[in-house]
Design a protein around this motif. Sequence first.
Motif, short mmCIF file in Angstrom:
data_model
loop_
_atom_site.label_atom_id
_atom_site.label_comp_id
_atom_site.label_asym_id
_atom_site.label_seq_id
_atom_site.Cartn_x
_atom_site.Cartn_y
_atom_site.Cartn_z
N ASP A 147 0.83 -1.21 0.00
CA ASP A 147 0.00 0.00 0.00
C ASP A 147 0.86 1.26 0.00
OD1 ASP A 147 -2.27 -1.52 -0.03
OD2 ASP A 147 -2.66 -1.34 2.13
N HIS A 148 1.94 1.25 0.77
CA HIS A 148 2.82 2.42 0.83
C HIS A 148 3.50 2.63 -0.53
CE1 HIS A 148 6.57 4.62 1.76
NE2 HIS A 148 5.75 5.31 2.52
N ALA A 149 3.91 1.56 -1.18
CA ALA A 149 4.54 1.68 -2.50
C ALA A 149 3.56 2.25 -3.52
CB ALA A 149 5.07 0.33 -2.95
N GLU A 150 2.31 1.83 -3.45
CA GLU A 150 1.30 2.35 -4.37
C GLU A 150 1.04 3.83 -4.13
OE1 GLU A 150 -0.43 1.10 -7.00
OE2 GLU A 150 0.95 -0.58 -6.89
N ARG A 151 0.96 4.24 -2.85
CA ARG A 151 0.69 5.65 -2.54
C ARG A 151 1.84 6.55 -2.97
NH1 ARG A 151 -0.91 3.65 2.45
NH2 ARG A 151 1.04 4.41 3.36
N THR A 152 3.05 6.08 -2.84
CA THR A 152 4.20 6.94 -3.11
C THR A 152 4.77 6.76 -4.51
OG1 THR A 152 5.69 5.29 -2.17
CG2 THR A 152 4.86 7.00 -0.68
N ARG A 153 4.09 6.05 -5.37
CA ARG A 153 4.60 5.85 -6.72
C ARG A 153 4.65 7.18 -7.48
NH1 ARG A 153 1.56 1.89 -10.71
NH2 ARG A 153 0.02 2.45 -9.16
#
Length: 97
Positions: free
Chosen positions: A58-64
């Motif tokens: 989820d963090h990787a998706e938000r900060t992409r």
Amino acid sequence: MAYYDYRCDHDGVFEIARPLGTAPESTACPSCHGEASRVFSTPMLGTTAPKELVAAIDHAERTRDAPDIVTSLPPRPAHKRTPVLPLTPKLRRLPRP
């Protein structure tokens, strides 16, 4: 316990939990008590991931598209001193650094 899917003509698809391999071909619908036949669906293998993995994804998706902004360095861990053993009489005569 395994989850089995059944389809009622009136209320649609529902699932019931039974021990593995004991599901009947048809059962009563919990809503209308009509006859519901068993339908086969894809097994839910590996659908539950650990919380840490889900949080990382989820963090990787938000900060992409908008990465996190770092405002300070992370805290350094406390430095642990190694214990000094008491010197023996023979080692006392050696030069100290």
